[in-house]
Write a protein that holds these residues in place. Structure first.
Motif, PDB file in Angstrom:
ATOM      1  N   VAL A 106      -5.903  -2.558 -11.064  1.00  0.00           N
ATOM      2  CA  VAL A 106      -4.737  -2.789 -10.210  1.00  0.00           C
ATOM      3  C   VAL A 106      -5.038  -3.974  -9.297  1.00  0.00           C
ATOM      4  O   VAL A 106      -6.118  -4.042  -8.710  1.00  0.00           O
ATOM      5  N   LEU A 163       0.834  -1.213   0.000  1.00  0.00           N
ATOM      6  CA  LEU A 163       0.000   0.000   0.000  1.00  0.00           C
ATOM      7  C   LEU A 163       0.864   1.256   0.000  1.00  0.00           C
ATOM      8  O   LEU A 163       0.491   2.276  -0.572  1.00  0.00           O
ATOM      9  N   LEU A 173       1.947   1.784  -3.538  1.00  0.00           N
ATOM     10  CA  LEU A 173       0.872   2.446  -4.300  1.00  0.00           C
ATOM     11  C   LEU A 173       0.847   3.940  -3.995  1.00  0.00           C
ATOM     12  O   LEU A 173       0.705   4.772  -4.895  1.00  0.00           O
ATOM     13  N   ILE A 220      -1.004   6.039  -6.813  1.00  0.00           N
ATOM     14  CA  ILE A 220      -2.158   5.250  -7.255  1.00  0.00           C
ATOM     15  C   ILE A 220      -3.151   5.122  -6.110  1.00  0.00           C
ATOM     16  O   ILE A 220      -2.819   4.612  -5.040  1.00  0.00           O
ATOM     17  N   THR A 221      -4.373   5.625  -6.331  1.00  0.00           N
ATOM     18  CA  THR A 221      -5.408   5.537  -5.297  1.00  0.00           C
ATOM     19  C   THR A 221      -6.483   4.530  -5.692  1.00  0.00           C
ATOM     20  O   THR A 221      -7.273   4.104  -4.865  1.00  0.00           O
ATOM     21  N   GLY A 222      -6.529   4.190  -6.979  1.00  0.00           N
ATOM     22  CA  GLY A 222      -7.595   3.328  -7.470  1.00  0.00           C
ATOM     23  C   GLY A 222      -8.588   4.135  -8.291  1.00  0.00           C
ATOM     24  O   GLY A 222      -9.313   3.600  -9.117  1.00  0.00           O
ATOM     25  N   ARG A 223      -8.586   5.442  -8.062  1.00  0.00           N
ATOM     26  CA  ARG A 223      -9.576   6.286  -8.751  1.00  0.00           C
ATOM     27  C   ARG A 223      -9.107   6.726 -10.133  1.00  0.00           C
ATOM     28  O   ARG A 223      -9.781   7.469 -10.822  1.00  0.00           O
ATOM     29  N   GLY A 274      -8.707   4.639 -12.516  1.00  0.00           N
ATOM     30  CA  GLY A 274      -9.400   3.781 -13.471  1.00  0.00           C
ATOM     31  C   GLY A 274      -8.603   2.592 -13.975  1.00  0.00           C
ATOM     32  O   GLY A 274      -9.176   1.691 -14.579  1.00  0.00           O
TER      33      GLY A 274
END
Lengths: 161, 161
Positions: free
Chosen positions: B44, B28, B31, B36-39, B41
């Motif tokens: 991952v 984490l 990331l 990279i937060t996941g938002r 798109g």
């Protein structure tokens, strides 16, 4: 051309909890809400922005060797109201439930009012009442400030413990 | 008794980057370092605390559809000095490298000195020189303060952008 590969990005687990149908891009916030950093030693798998029939795109979190409690599950409702939780034993789903928004939210969201006692150096834990579910609105127990959804979201992403 | 299942927790990817051999529990933070937060798109996948022949336990991160640059890769060296990076195209590894600690670290670690100009409201970006690699020690470009490994780690976990 390559053959199509299976879309299963994260393997099945033997024992533990699968949180499925998390709104796309929110898996890391779910981990934060659950207090999972990775340093606890549990095997945790996360897939973000994977295709979903129901949601278009979704996130999934799998935690091996740990069964989440009802209380922990309900905290997730804040950020992932459509999530489903599967408790797995010996590769089988033994319990399945949807998240349910609790009436009182403690220690997850921070009050947006800078003058609120929870933002002072006092050891006072944030506490909110759910005054509306959709859109989600919370009322601070201490100062009465209403938190709108964008404020709540910002507080969750901000990453306070 | 259940049959043994494959230990591959995260599936192969078609195009993108695989960061393997991350020290267990640090995915984490990797990331976060990569922003990279996941938002964003991208798809991952993350596996934490999985068994590893080399490291005992390790973390893995797979980012689909995105090839990390050399500079991004090197940032990872701060938290995962033994990580290996595989660039994947059409399911094949087309490039493989180890992370390499840069000589100058910008914008990742925050100076521990509260009086440092980077901790004022000025728009000054943190900048450090690597003065020792093992254990990692950094020197602030602005105030000269030496950051020891526990300070660096705390700063990485703290989650400043």
């Amino acid at each position: 051309m390559s053959p199509e590969r299976p879309t299963l990005r994260v393997a099945k687990i033997r024992e533990g909890t699968v949180i499925d149908h998390i709104s796309a891009g929110n898996a890391l916030v779910v981990l934060r809400i659950l207090g999972i950093t990775g340093r606890e030693g549990f095997i945790v798998s996360v897939a973000m922005n994977v295709p979903s029939k129901k949601l278009g795109r979704k996130d999934i979190v799998k935690i091996e060797g740990r069964e989440l409690s009802r209380e922990e599950v309900d905290k997730i409702a804040l950020i992932a109201p459509r999530a489903t939780i599967n408790i797995i034993r010996d590769y089988k789903v033994v319990r399945k439930h949807r998240v349910r928004l609790p009436k009182v939210i403690k220690n997850i969201v921070r009050c947006i009012n800078p003058a609120c006692i929870t933002n002072e150096r006092e050891p006072v834990e944030p506490k909110f009442y759910v005054v509306s579910e959709e859109p989600l609105r919370l009322k601070c127990h201490y100062c009465g400030r209403i938190m709108e959804w964008p404020d709540i979201l910002a507080s969750l992403y901000e990453g306070s413990s």
